[in-house]
Write an enzyme that holds these catalytic residues in place. Sequence first.
Site, PDB file in Angstrom:
ATOM      1  N   LYS A 288      36.644  57.984  62.560  1.00  0.00           N
ATOM      2  CA  LYS A 288      37.841  58.223  61.741  1.00  0.00           C
ATOM      3  C   LYS A 288      37.506  58.961  60.448  1.00  0.00           C
ATOM      4  O   LYS A 288      38.245  59.851  60.025  1.00  0.00           O
ATOM      5  CB  LYS A 288      38.521  56.886  61.445  1.00  0.00           C
TER       6      LYS A 288
ATOM      7  N   THR B 234      48.390  49.362  75.440  1.00  0.00           N
ATOM      8  CA  THR B 234      48.943  48.801  74.206  1.00  0.00           C
ATOM      9  C   THR B 234      49.845  49.806  73.494  1.00  0.00           C
ATOM     10  O   THR B 234      51.023  49.532  73.220  1.00  0.00           O
ATOM     11  CB  THR B 234      47.782  48.395  73.267  1.00  0.00           C
TER      12      THR B 234
ATOM     13  N   ASP C 164      33.473  53.228  65.194  1.00  0.00           N
ATOM     14  CA  ASP C 164      34.901  53.586  65.175  1.00  0.00           C
ATOM     15  C   ASP C 164      35.285  54.139  63.795  1.00  0.00           C
ATOM     16  O   ASP C 164      35.970  55.166  63.686  1.00  0.00           O
ATOM     17  CB  ASP C 164      35.725  52.336  65.512  1.00  0.00           C
TER      18      ASP C 164
END
Length: 431
Positions: A200, A12, A196
């Site tokens: 971060k 992607t 996730d």
Amino acid sequence: MVYRVGLLGLGTVGTGVVEILQRPPHPLLQAVEIAAVGVRSLDKPRLVSIPPERLTTDLERMVSDPEIDVVIELMGGLEPARSLILKAIDHGKPVITANKAVIARYGMEIFQAAAQARVAVLLEAAVGGGIPVIQALQQSLRASRIQAVWGIINGTTNFILSQMAQEGSSFAEALAQAQAHGYAEADPSADVEGWDAADKIAILASLAFGVAVPRQAIPCEGIGSISPTDLRYAREWGYTFKLLAIAQRTEGQGAETTLDIRVHPALLPVTHPLANIQGADNAVWVQGDPLGQVVLAGPGAGRGPTASAVVGDLLTLLAHLQTGAHLPNPLWGLPASPPIASLLPLAEVQSEFYVRVLAQDRPGVMGAIGTCFGRHGVSLESITQKECHQELAEIVILTHTVREADCRQALAEIQQLPQVAGIPSLFRVVR
Ligand SMILES: NC(=O)c1ccc[n+]([C@@H]2O[C@H](COP(=O)([O-])OP(=O)(O)OC[C@H]3O[C@@H](n4cnc5c(N)ncnc54)[C@H](OP(=O)(O)O)[C@@H]3O)[C@@H](O)[C@H]2O)c1
């Protein structure tokens, strides 16, 4: 002068990077040549045209090839990404990466290696997709003492919660929609469990507070337990649910490096700057002194926005190299040998709470619940009986700011009351 780039990954984001570089929006990028692209499968159809001889499955060779000037890692996962980044550094190559999982876990190892090899590692795309939050925390906002960084930094969960709030969907329905839109993966655990976002916020906290953050110690709760009922009650009281990643200095703890870092769903007043971030967008709210409050918001993922951040890093790097500078800008990257932060245990966090209790619809129940809270020093802002289902009444409670351990002890007692059938919801309220 031509800069030869080696791209690890043509998925992607890699595809988005090639698209930008094939129509360079800045004159400096005209000097870039995509010299090699590392992939898993040479036969896979690609959305961009790359001369076949430049595609390779020999990624090890690419990162040690003296013909490659810059390595861009867009393959994801922990290994072999970590080893390839380290090998590229070892061969004196600057690295650009979007890999938050690797940086959150091995950032210190990577930045120590980069400091030793005197090369740059840039990571703008690792957090917040197209939002320039990394450079902001590394450079523009560094003149302030940062007190807090809060983020909505997972687009999938924000999309799911927006769908639930706007369409009245259940969690399962909203997740299915997120998967249909390509926001959520077949296994959505990393997003919906908050892992996730934890990767971060570990990175953002390292930058904001100049510490190493032990990623595994970050308390992390997902959004799977939020029901349409909770969303409805929250809205009635002027709140919205968001998956928040919070990193802030602790008050009165003495130690400079004790931080309150956590990821969990929370009720946020609709007037909060983060409350209106909808769909797959991300936002980061930074509070500092003398800065005040800054909000950075925008597309948090996807081919175009993420590739834009990657190529932005490449532009920064090329501009730097063009000045003839041999050493990386000292403001780039994570600090190389920082103190290790200790994290405030969740039990010690002070917060307001939203609690939903199912209890028999009898006189005296509210009093019994209030007494249990009182015994643990938990003062209540409101306790309201809402709907009745058959014999059971739904009681919704908002507490004042209390220590989390005290609230949980009170709830353990309430759970044991004979009139109480269950406590389906417990969420933090932040403001
Ligand atoms: N997608 C986003 O919106 C987004 C946003 C922010 C950050 N990121 C980060 O950007 C990175 C890339 O994400 P993505 O979504 O572009 O991933 P992706 O679509 O899965 O693409 C991964 C690419 O890496 C290649 N690859 C993976 N493992 C490999 C291996 N062992 N050997 C050789 N090639 C390998 C794949 O090759 P094949 O094509 O041959 O399979 C593929 O081209 C990740 O770290 C991700 O966390 C992504």
